[in-house]
Scaffold this motif. Structure first.
Motif, PDB file in Angstrom:
ATOM      1  N   SER A 206       1.501   8.959   4.242  1.00 38.56           N
ATOM      2  CA  SER A 206       2.135   8.068   2.940  1.00 38.56           C
ATOM      3  C   SER A 206       3.053   7.180   3.700  1.00 38.56           C
ATOM      4  CB  SER A 206       3.384   9.016   2.312  1.00 38.56           C
ATOM      5  OG  SER A 206       2.722  10.235   1.569  1.00 38.56           O
ATOM      6  N   ASN A 207       2.871   5.930   3.045  1.00 37.93           N
ATOM      7  CA  ASN A 207       3.498   4.824   3.665  1.00 37.93           C
ATOM      8  C   ASN A 207       5.216   4.559   3.164  1.00 37.93           C
ATOM      9  OD1 ASN A 207       4.368   2.096   4.510  1.00 37.93           O
ATOM     10  ND2 ASN A 207       2.934   0.794   3.107  1.00 37.93           N
ATOM     11  N   TRP A 208       5.869   4.803   3.807  1.00 35.68           N
ATOM     12  CA  TRP A 208       7.446   4.572   3.474  1.00 35.68           C
ATOM     13  C   TRP A 208       7.948   3.407   4.195  1.00 35.68           C
ATOM     14  CZ3 TRP A 208       8.563   7.330  -0.454  1.00 35.68           C
ATOM     15  CH2 TRP A 208       7.640   8.589  -0.702  1.00 35.68           C
TER      16      TRP A 208
ATOM     17  N   SER B 170       0.832  -1.352  -0.189  1.00 39.16           N
ATOM     18  CA  SER B 170      -0.078   0.059  -0.183  1.00 39.16           C
ATOM     19  C   SER B 170       0.828   1.018  -0.059  1.00 39.16           C
ATOM     20  CB  SER B 170      -1.055   0.113   1.079  1.00 39.16           C
ATOM     21  OG  SER B 170      -1.957  -1.065   1.176  1.00 39.16           O
ATOM     22  N   THR B 171       0.438   2.334  -0.821  1.00 34.27           N
ATOM     23  CA  THR B 171       1.082   3.525  -0.842  1.00 34.27           C
ATOM     24  C   THR B 171       0.801   4.464   0.452  1.00 34.27           C
ATOM     25  OG1 THR B 171      -0.594   4.412  -2.291  1.00 34.27           O
ATOM     26  CG2 THR B 171       1.414   3.494  -3.269  1.00 34.27           C
ATOM     27  N   THR B 172      -0.419   4.272   1.201  1.00 36.43           N
ATOM     28  CA  THR B 172      -0.856   4.914   2.201  1.00 36.43           C
ATOM     29  C   THR B 172      -1.382   4.197   3.509  1.00 36.43           C
ATOM     30  OG1 THR B 172      -2.949   5.015   1.386  1.00 36.43           O
ATOM     31  CG2 THR B 172      -1.547   6.804   0.744  1.00 36.43           C
ATOM     32  N   LEU B 173      -1.264   4.671   4.480  1.00 39.06           N
ATOM     33  CA  LEU B 173      -1.629   3.955   5.864  1.00 39.06           C
ATOM     34  C   LEU B 173      -2.577   4.783   6.536  1.00 39.06           C
ATOM     35  CD1 LEU B 173       1.775   2.743   7.362  1.00 39.06           C
ATOM     36  CD2 LEU B 173       0.150   1.188   5.821  1.00 39.06           C
ATOM     37  N   ILE B 174      -3.757   4.159   7.020  1.00 38.15           N
ATOM     38  CA  ILE B 174      -4.573   4.776   7.962  1.00 38.15           C
ATOM     39  C   ILE B 174      -4.091   4.983   9.221  1.00 38.15           C
ATOM     40  CG2 ILE B 174      -7.102   4.982   8.776  1.00 38.15           C
ATOM     41  CD1 ILE B 174      -6.987   5.552   5.744  1.00 38.15           C
ATOM     42  N   VAL B 175      -4.226   6.135   9.682  1.00 37.43           N
ATOM     43  CA  VAL B 175      -3.880   6.353  11.364  1.00 37.43           C
ATOM     44  C   VAL B 175      -5.075   6.697  11.801  1.00 37.43           C
ATOM     45  CG1 VAL B 175      -2.495   7.935  12.794  1.00 37.43           C
ATOM     46  CG2 VAL B 175      -1.570   7.428  10.774  1.00 37.43           C
ATOM     47  N   ASN B 176      -5.316   6.079  13.049  1.00 34.85           N
ATOM     48  CA  ASN B 176      -6.500   6.079  13.589  1.00 34.85           C
ATOM     49  C   ASN B 176      -6.427   6.288  15.256  1.00 34.85           C
ATOM     50  OD1 ASN B 176      -9.266   6.350  14.281  1.00 34.85           O
ATOM     51  ND2 ASN B 176      -9.937   3.929  13.993  1.00 34.85           N
TER      52      ASN B 176
END
Length: 266
Positions: free
Chosen positions: A38-40, A22-28
């Motif tokens: 952004s997912n690095w 995944s290119t992005t992550l969800i922060v909750n």
């Protein structure tokens, strides 16, 4: 991730796959609206376990290497290595070398190295139904070693499942398959088809197609050489089928020619 072991990583296998691609992550966070970042992430796993992660058939994410025991417990070597890696000129040279590599057109999914330990882990993670089919293929080849043209096995679904249960017991494999879920698992394997006949549901097991599937995925000891042999066997069978068809059609063709000859002479 240090000291990864199968029990925990298998449960998180789907989350790990998502984190890798995944290119992005969800922060909750608690009490705040969730948001994307952004997912690095780059995931590195170290372990002493033989099957630390779930590597599925058709995997496109993992690269696995096994370390040599040459410097095992050699404290002096690792202390020198640590001091060497801390040097500015070393880290700079390493960075410049990596930046000099042209990777814009490089496909890491298709071209990443495939190691023997990677294949071993993938084979260990294979579903029990697939391992059982490998057992069937090996037993079939022993039985029909001198008859390479006999490459298909017909078996009733009820008997196939009974044989599977016996194999699980004999080899200490465990799962909760019933006859229905076992049948669904078989549908995912190329070379296995089923049809209804008067006696019930019957499976056709195409040995050549299954062996090609194994060799394409580098599992159960099947290699590219094995795949070439399978391709030759498949071509021979195709030619034999064409020859059989020709033998059936030849009398008809000769009869038509004779009739046309009679008509022309009238």
């Amino acid at each position: 991730l240090d000291e990864v072991e199968g029990k925990s990583s298998f449960v998180l296998s789907e989350l790990l796959k998502s984190a890798i691609t995944s290119t992005t992550l969800i922060v909750n966070p608690k009490g705040i609206r969730q948001y994307k970042v952004s997912n690095w992430c780059r995931l590195w796993f170290t372990t002493n376990n033989k099957t630390p992660i779930k590597v599925e058939i058709g995997d496109r994410r993992y690269f696995v290497v096994s370390m040599l025991p040459t410097f095992l417990n050699n404290a002096t070597y690792f202390l020198n290595l640590e001091n060497y890696m801390k040097r500015y000129d070393v880290s700079t040279a390493w960075y410049e070398y990596l930046m000099s590599l042209d990777v814009l057109e490089y496909n890491f999914t298709k071209n990443r190295p495939v190691t023997s330990i990677y294949n071993d882990i993938k084979e260990a993670c294979a579903p029990n139904a697939l391992k059982y089919i490998d057992y069937i293929v090996s037993q079939f080849e022993i039985k029909h070693f001198e008859d390479p043209n006999n490459q298909k096995q017909l078996i009733m679904a009820e008997q196939l499942f009974k044989n599977y249960v016996t194999w699980k017991s004999d080899t200490n494999h465990k799962d909760e398959h019933n006859s229905t879920s076992f049948g669904r698992a078989l549908t995912d394997i190329p070379g296995i088809s089923k049809n209804k006949i008067a006696k019930g549901l019957q499976y056709t097991i195409d040995i050549i197609t299954i062996k090609k599937y194994f060799s394409d995925n580098n599992i159960f000891g099947y290699t590219k050489k094995e795949r070439c042999i399978n391709d030759v066997q498949m071509e021979i069978l195709n030619l034999e089928n064409q020859l059989a068809t020709l033998k059936e059609e030849l009398p008809k063709i000769e009869a038509k020619k004779y009739i046309q000859l009679v008509i022309n002479n009238c």
